[in-house]
Design a protein around this motif. Structure first.
Motif, PDB file in Angstrom:
ATOM      1  N   LEU A 158     -11.091  52.909  96.791  1.00  0.00           N
ATOM      2  CA  LEU A 158     -12.196  53.312  95.816  1.00  0.00           C
ATOM      3  C   LEU A 158     -12.888  52.103  95.414  1.00  0.00           C
ATOM      4  O   LEU A 158     -12.498  51.111  95.325  1.00  0.00           O
ATOM      5  CB  LEU A 158     -11.400  53.752  94.610  1.00  0.00           C
ATOM      6  N   SER A 159     -14.254  52.026  95.497  1.00  0.00           N
ATOM      7  CA  SER A 159     -15.156  51.281  94.940  1.00  0.00           C
ATOM      8  C   SER A 159     -16.103  51.799  93.923  1.00  0.00           C
ATOM      9  O   SER A 159     -16.267  53.082  93.689  1.00  0.00           O
ATOM     10  CB  SER A 159     -16.139  50.927  95.973  1.00  0.00           C
ATOM     11  N   ASP A 160     -16.580  50.955  93.380  1.00  0.00           N
ATOM     12  CA  ASP A 160     -17.581  51.313  91.953  1.00  0.00           C
ATOM     13  C   ASP A 160     -18.671  52.158  92.458  1.00  0.00           C
ATOM     14  O   ASP A 160     -19.016  53.188  91.966  1.00  0.00           O
ATOM     15  CB  ASP A 160     -18.168  50.265  91.269  1.00  0.00           C
ATOM     16  N   ALA A 161     -19.333  51.807  93.516  1.00  0.00           N
ATOM     17  CA  ALA A 161     -20.248  52.469  94.165  1.00  0.00           C
ATOM     18  C   ALA A 161     -20.201  53.975  94.369  1.00  0.00           C
ATOM     19  O   ALA A 161     -20.974  54.711  94.209  1.00  0.00           O
ATOM     20  CB  ALA A 161     -21.034  51.866  95.413  1.00  0.00           C
ATOM     21  N   ALA A 162     -18.954  53.965  95.160  1.00  0.00           N
ATOM     22  CA  ALA A 162     -18.332  55.440  95.498  1.00  0.00           C
ATOM     23  C   ALA A 162     -18.160  56.396  94.162  1.00  0.00           C
ATOM     24  O   ALA A 162     -18.794  57.341  94.181  1.00  0.00           O
ATOM     25  CB  ALA A 162     -17.127  55.313  96.195  1.00  0.00           C
ATOM     26  N   LEU A 163     -17.602  55.706  93.401  1.00  0.00           N
ATOM     27  CA  LEU A 163     -17.339  56.521  91.872  1.00  0.00           C
ATOM     28  C   LEU A 163     -18.652  56.949  91.516  1.00  0.00           C
ATOM     29  O   LEU A 163     -18.833  57.774  90.763  1.00  0.00           O
ATOM     30  CB  LEU A 163     -16.612  55.520  91.154  1.00  0.00           C
ATOM     31  N   ASN A 164     -19.733  56.119  91.240  1.00  0.00           N
ATOM     32  CA  ASN A 164     -20.930  56.115  90.621  1.00  0.00           C
ATOM     33  C   ASN A 164     -21.821  57.291  91.416  1.00  0.00           C
ATOM     34  O   ASN A 164     -22.277  58.143  90.723  1.00  0.00           O
ATOM     35  CB  ASN A 164     -21.826  54.912  90.484  1.00  0.00           C
ATOM     36  N   SER A 165     -21.770  57.151  92.728  1.00  0.00           N
ATOM     37  CA  SER A 165     -22.234  58.260  93.484  1.00  0.00           C
ATOM     38  C   SER A 165     -21.665  59.546  93.129  1.00  0.00           C
ATOM     39  O   SER A 165     -22.581  60.643  92.975  1.00  0.00           O
ATOM     40  CB  SER A 165     -22.343  57.833  95.085  1.00  0.00           C
ATOM     41  N   LEU A 166     -20.273  59.503  93.190  1.00  0.00           N
ATOM     42  CA  LEU A 166     -19.930  60.959  92.720  1.00  0.00           C
ATOM     43  C   LEU A 166     -20.034  61.280  91.383  1.00  0.00           C
ATOM     44  O   LEU A 166     -20.284  62.745  91.463  1.00  0.00           O
ATOM     45  CB  LEU A 166     -18.102  60.688  92.745  1.00  0.00           C
ATOM     46  N   ILE A 167     -20.021  60.680  90.428  1.00  0.00           N
ATOM     47  CA  ILE A 167     -20.475  61.118  89.129  1.00  0.00           C
ATOM     48  C   ILE A 167     -21.857  61.674  89.069  1.00  0.00           C
ATOM     49  O   ILE A 167     -22.281  62.730  88.637  1.00  0.00           O
ATOM     50  CB  ILE A 167     -20.559  59.886  88.029  1.00  0.00           C
ATOM     51  N   ASP A 168     -22.805  60.686  89.998  1.00  0.00           N
ATOM     52  CA  ASP A 168     -24.188  61.599  89.993  1.00  0.00           C
ATOM     53  C   ASP A 168     -24.243  62.957  90.706  1.00  0.00           C
ATOM     54  O   ASP A 168     -24.872  63.997  90.235  1.00  0.00           O
ATOM     55  CB  ASP A 168     -25.045  60.604  90.681  1.00  0.00           C
ATOM     56  N   THR A 169     -23.262  62.952  91.657  1.00  0.00           N
ATOM     57  CA  THR A 169     -23.305  64.338  92.356  1.00  0.00           C
ATOM     58  C   THR A 169     -22.846  65.430  91.461  1.00  0.00           C
ATOM     59  O   THR A 169     -23.220  66.682  91.192  1.00  0.00           O
ATOM     60  CB  THR A 169     -22.167  64.199  93.458  1.00  0.00           C
TER      61      THR A 169
END
Length: 229
Positions: A158-169
């Motif tokens: 898990l990465s911060d970038a992936a988590l932020n991208s999912l939150i945007d989705t």
């Protein structure tokens, strides 16, 4: 014709998606392959489907008919292998990403996107919360997992970038490039529990030619009915 691109998914992201959006429980049972086609039965909530897939050079053609739930249970008992998973259809732009949490025969988290045209599939840029692509690896299809199992699957960090991208989705802020034509979810996303089939000890023989003929008859009846209305 359907073209699918498949990606692995970090387990924590899959759990977050299900917690936020719910999911629809599926049980799929696969019959043994015959030449370039195979058939399977799917039980989702209180709906049973019998599906026949024919493989082409670049895509897969699928025909399906709805069958009584009791018949679906009986067919599951005689399948060569099963996959049990929860699916969440998550909007990305004007389409959906299909997030699968596979429970059995082994735990696996995967996300797939379906396209009607090869050009759309090639143009699609995976969202940042998608993991490594496994489209070209046949081991990660439901059929292969059900019939041959999966020895190992990489743990996706898990990465911060992936988590932020999912939150945007989840907040509806997906990139515009995600606007591709894919299948829409057909049922409410709530969990379902499979009941055991009552086969009465009888042996059921499965023949893909008979399945295909039955599906063609049902589709012909539906077409004739629509023409008469």
């Amino acid at each position: 014709m359907t073209i699918r691109r498949r990606f692995l998914l970090a387990s924590s992201l899959a759990r977050l998606i299900r917690r936020e959006r719910g999911g629809l429980r599926h049980v799929e049972g696969f019959f043994l392959e015959q030449r370039d086609r195979f058939a399977w039965v799917r039980l989702e909530e209180e709906r049973g489907l019998l599906i026949l897939q024919t493989d082409g050079p670049d895509s897969e053609a699928e025909d399906e008919i709805e069958i009584p739930v009791g018949h679906a249970h009986a067919l599951l008992e005689v399948c060569a292998g099963e996959v049990d998973y929860t699916r969440t259809a998550l909007p990305i732009g004007e389409s959906h990403a299909l997030v699968d949490e596979i429970i059995r025969p082994r735990v696996l988290h995967r996300v797939s996107v379906e396209f009607e045209a090869k050009t759309d599939a090639e143009a699609f840029r995976p969202l940042e919360w998608f993991g490594p692509e496994v489209t070209g690896d046949p081991r990660y299809t439901n059929q292969a997992i059900a019939l041959r199992g999966l020895d190992e699957a990489a743990e996706i960090p898990l990465s911060d970038a992936a988590l932020n991208s999912l939150i945007d989705t989840l907040d509806g802020r997906s990139p515009a490039q995600a606007r591709v034509a894919i299948s829409r979810p057909k049922a409410k996303q709530v969990p379902v529990t499979r009941a055991r089939a009552q086969s009465g000890g009888e042996t059921v023989k499965v023949n893909l030619d008979e399945i295909e003929e039955a599906m063609m008859r049902e589709m012909e009846k539906t077409l004739q009915k629509s023409r008469s209305e």
